[in-house]
Design a protein around this motif. Sequence first.
Motif, PDB file in Angstrom:
ATOM      1  N   GLU A  28       0.903  -1.208  -0.029  1.00 29.72           N
ATOM      2  CA  GLU A  28       0.032  -0.053  -0.212  1.00 29.72           C
ATOM      3  C   GLU A  28       0.811   1.068   0.045  1.00 29.72           C
ATOM      4  O   GLU A  28       1.995   1.291   0.679  1.00 29.72           O
ATOM      5  CB  GLU A  28      -0.787   0.080   1.335  1.00 29.72           C
ATOM      6  N   MET A  29       0.717   1.868  -1.012  1.00 31.24           N
ATOM      7  CA  MET A  29       1.365   3.454  -0.875  1.00 31.24           C
ATOM      8  C   MET A  29       0.494   4.393  -0.533  1.00 31.24           C
ATOM      9  O   MET A  29      -0.429   4.554  -0.887  1.00 31.24           O
ATOM     10  CB  MET A  29       1.826   3.731  -2.372  1.00 31.24           C
ATOM     11  N   SER A  53       5.935  -2.683 -10.256  1.00 31.10           N
ATOM     12  CA  SER A  53       4.256  -2.452 -10.634  1.00 31.10           C
ATOM     13  C   SER A  53       3.968  -1.629 -11.502  1.00 31.10           C
ATOM     14  O   SER A  53       4.832  -0.545 -11.597  1.00 31.10           O
ATOM     15  CB  SER A  53       3.586  -2.399  -9.258  1.00 31.10           C
ATOM     16  N   THR A  54       3.237  -1.733 -12.591  1.00 31.68           N
ATOM     17  CA  THR A  54       2.860  -0.987 -13.573  1.00 31.68           C
ATOM     18  C   THR A  54       1.774   0.023 -13.111  1.00 31.68           C
ATOM     19  O   THR A  54       1.375   1.071 -13.882  1.00 31.68           O
ATOM     20  CB  THR A  54       2.795  -1.580 -14.760  1.00 31.68           C
ATOM     21  N   VAL A  65      -4.802   3.389 -11.182  1.00 27.39           N
ATOM     22  CA  VAL A  65      -3.731   4.506 -11.233  1.00 27.39           C
ATOM     23  C   VAL A  65      -2.475   3.794 -12.217  1.00 27.39           C
ATOM     24  O   VAL A  65      -2.142   2.627 -11.799  1.00 27.39           O
ATOM     25  CB  VAL A  65      -3.125   4.815  -9.712  1.00 27.39           C
ATOM     26  N   ASN A  66      -2.233   4.584 -13.341  1.00 24.03           N
ATOM     27  CA  ASN A  66      -0.897   3.863 -14.015  1.00 24.03           C
ATOM     28  C   ASN A  66       0.015   4.714 -13.527  1.00 24.03           C
ATOM     29  O   ASN A  66       0.374   5.859 -13.277  1.00 24.03           O
ATOM     30  CB  ASN A  66      -1.291   4.405 -15.482  1.00 24.03           C
ATOM     31  N   PHE A  67       1.311   3.894 -12.976  1.00 24.21           N
ATOM     32  CA  PHE A  67       2.306   4.355 -12.327  1.00 24.21           C
ATOM     33  C   PHE A  67       3.374   4.976 -13.028  1.00 24.21           C
ATOM     34  O   PHE A  67       4.489   5.423 -12.598  1.00 24.21           O
ATOM     35  CB  PHE A  67       3.333   3.144 -11.756  1.00 24.21           C
ATOM     36  N   GLU A  82      -3.359   0.516  -3.686  1.00 25.03           N
ATOM     37  CA  GLU A  82      -2.643  -0.947  -3.366  1.00 25.03           C
ATOM     38  C   GLU A  82      -2.379  -1.303  -4.624  1.00 25.03           C
ATOM     39  O   GLU A  82      -2.941  -1.293  -5.672  1.00 25.03           O
ATOM     40  CB  GLU A  82      -3.772  -1.704  -2.803  1.00 25.03           C
ATOM     41  N   PHE A  83      -1.258  -2.325  -4.565  1.00 27.38           N
ATOM     42  CA  PHE A  83      -0.697  -2.984  -5.747  1.00 27.38           C
ATOM     43  C   PHE A  83      -0.042  -4.173  -5.274  1.00 27.38           C
ATOM     44  O   PHE A  83       0.336  -4.533  -4.234  1.00 27.38           O
ATOM     45  CB  PHE A  83       0.285  -2.152  -6.485  1.00 27.38           C
TER      46      PHE A  83
END
Length: 83
Positions: A28-29, A53-54, A65-67, A82-83
């Motif tokens: 989790e960011m 993670s993308t 959300v596109n990183f 979350e990713f």
Amino acid sequence: MSENKTVKYHIPEQGIYLYARTNDGKTEMIVLNSTDKEQVLPSQHYNALTQESTEGTIITTGKKVNFSQNLTIPANRSLIIEF
């Protein structure tokens, strides 16, 4: 037994606080905008946390959300991705 641990914490910049933690294999960011104006966080600022993670999901809305893109954080708000 699950274990929480802080993965990385960035020194606040322009009122934006950023850290990530792992829990049961997921990360989790957490992004906090403590200012009274919308902020844009460049993707290169948070890519160290997202690693390979993308994309992620904002847990409160389900929005993806596109990183590889900059992240817009509303004034006085937080996002948990979350990713």
